[in-house]
Design a protein around this motif. Structure first.
Motif, PDB file in Angstrom:
ATOM      1  N   ILE A  40      -0.006   1.234   2.395  1.00  0.00           N
ATOM      2  CA  ILE A  40      -1.122   1.628   1.199  1.00  0.00           C
ATOM      3  C   ILE A  40      -2.464   2.084   1.502  1.00  0.00           C
ATOM      4  N   CYS A  41      -2.866   1.637   2.432  1.00  0.00           N
ATOM      5  CA  CYS A  41      -4.385   1.997   2.857  1.00  0.00           C
ATOM      6  C   CYS A  41      -4.320   3.286   3.129  1.00  0.00           C
ATOM      7  N   LEU A  42      -3.204   3.707   3.994  1.00  0.00           N
ATOM      8  CA  LEU A  42      -2.978   5.037   4.596  1.00  0.00           C
ATOM      9  C   LEU A  42      -2.930   6.131   3.558  1.00  0.00           C
ATOM     10  N   VAL A  43      -2.562   5.924   2.321  1.00  0.00           N
ATOM     11  CA  VAL A  43      -2.474   6.756   1.276  1.00  0.00           C
ATOM     12  C   VAL A  43      -3.676   7.762   0.970  1.00  0.00           C
ATOM     13  N   PRO A  44      -4.658   7.047   0.738  1.00  0.00           N
ATOM     14  CA  PRO A  44      -6.009   7.933   0.421  1.00  0.00           C
ATOM     15  C   PRO A  44      -6.300   8.713   1.685  1.00  0.00           C
TER      16      PRO A  44
ATOM     17  N   ASN B 132       3.825  -7.971   5.389  1.00  0.00           N
ATOM     18  CA  ASN B 132       2.961  -7.615   4.216  1.00  0.00           C
ATOM     19  C   ASN B 132       1.680  -6.995   4.830  1.00  0.00           C
ATOM     20  N   LYS B 133       1.141  -7.064   6.042  1.00  0.00           N
ATOM     21  CA  LYS B 133       0.133  -6.322   6.685  1.00  0.00           C
ATOM     22  C   LYS B 133       0.689  -5.107   6.851  1.00  0.00           C
TER      23      LYS B 133
ATOM     24  N   ILE C  10       7.908  -8.713  -1.867  1.00  0.00           N
ATOM     25  CA  ILE C  10       8.524  -8.099  -2.972  1.00  0.00           C
ATOM     26  C   ILE C  10       7.905  -7.151  -3.839  1.00  0.00           C
ATOM     27  N   PHE C  11       6.735  -7.534  -4.110  1.00  0.00           N
ATOM     28  CA  PHE C  11       5.928  -6.837  -5.131  1.00  0.00           C
ATOM     29  C   PHE C  11       5.319  -5.505  -4.417  1.00  0.00           C
ATOM     30  N   LEU C  12       4.711  -5.771  -3.205  1.00  0.00           N
ATOM     31  CA  LEU C  12       3.849  -4.664  -2.604  1.00  0.00           C
ATOM     32  C   LEU C  12       4.914  -3.744  -1.929  1.00  0.00           C
ATOM     33  N   ASP C  13       6.120  -4.086  -1.487  1.00  0.00           N
ATOM     34  CA  ASP C  13       6.866  -2.930  -0.583  1.00  0.00           C
ATOM     35  C   ASP C  13       7.187  -1.864  -1.546  1.00  0.00           C
ATOM     36  N   PRO C  14       7.881  -1.875  -2.513  1.00  0.00           N
ATOM     37  CA  PRO C  14       8.358  -0.923  -3.430  1.00  0.00           C
ATOM     38  C   PRO C  14       6.971  -0.052  -4.045  1.00  0.00           C
ATOM     39  N   LEU C  15       6.024  -0.622  -4.141  1.00  0.00           N
ATOM     40  CA  LEU C  15       4.779  -0.339  -4.967  1.00  0.00           C
ATOM     41  C   LEU C  15       4.106   0.717  -3.737  1.00  0.00           C
ATOM     42  N   ALA C  16       4.193   0.274  -2.466  1.00  0.00           N
ATOM     43  CA  ALA C  16       3.597   0.984  -1.422  1.00  0.00           C
ATOM     44  C   ALA C  16       4.505   2.297  -1.496  1.00  0.00           C
TER      45      ALA C  16
END
Length: 207
Positions: free
Chosen positions: A12-16, A5-6, A62-68
């Motif tokens: 996600i944090c790398l996107v911006p 998860n980390k 499960i929620f974060l992975d496809p979102l990322a």
């Protein structure tokens, strides 16, 4: 919070940061954007493997992975549309992002019915093709910006005034982003149609 998860949150944090470097439209920033995207893609490859091997799959993961994944891919393709020298039309990116919205909606219907929809081969190949195309386009962007920065010329200028081997290189640099993104768009649309058809019973029950 566990390691997978980390890693996903890191992606996600790398996107911006990735968006900033692409939008700056400079040679060195594009190189940094390519490095960041490759690092983010690596975390995408290993976070799920670590979670499964260590038996640490969580609802959050499960929620974060496809979102990322969706944030990373969508953000880069949207940035590409803003770069004129790439020649990537908006409709391709709209098609790619629309597929993600539609499949997310289908997954929501499945969740309401307590149905688990696993990832299939078409979806995995779609993601792999998108990552490959993004890396390819970033490399071409870097080459284009190299010629612009150090020689003050663009592929279009080479095509206009050069009749030799450089003209072939310029044509490749100018046309490859369009055709590569088109291939990824077709694969994305196919995987979406395949996904919907495979789970069409979910839609029939809610008609």
């Amino acid at each position: 919070m566990n390691l997978p998860n980390k890693l996903t949150l890191t992606r996600i944090c790398l996107v911006p940061l990735l968006i900033v470097f692409i939008e700056l439209h400079t040679f060195w920033c594009s190189i940094l954007a390519l490095i960041i995207f490759c690092l983010a893609s690596i975390t995408d490859l290993i976070d799920g493997q670590i979670a499964r091997r260590s038996n640490t799959v969580t609802p959050l993961g499960i929620f974060l992975d496809p979102l990322a994944d969706k944030l990373l891919i969508s953000a880069v393709f949207i940035c590409f549309v803003d770069i004129d020298i790439l020649g990537i039309p908006a409709w391709m990116v709209i098609a790619i992002i629309s597929r993600e919205f539609i499949i997310t909606g289908l997954r929501s219907i499945a969740a309401v019915k307590n149905v688990i929809i696993p990832a299939d081969k078409a979806g995995k190949f779609k993601t792999t093709s998108q990552i490959f195309v993004i890396i390819l386009v970033l490399l071409i962007l870097i080459i284009q910006q190299y010629f612009l920065k150090f020689y003050g010329i663009t592929p279009k200028l080479i095509i206009t005034f050069d009749g030799g081997s450089y003209r072939t290189l310029a044509l490749v640099l100018q046309n490859t982003p369009y055709w590569a993104t088109l291939a990824a768009t077709i694969m994305t649309i196919y995987s979406g149609v395949h996904y919907i058809w495979k789970h069409r019973e979910l839609l029939k029950d809610n008609a």
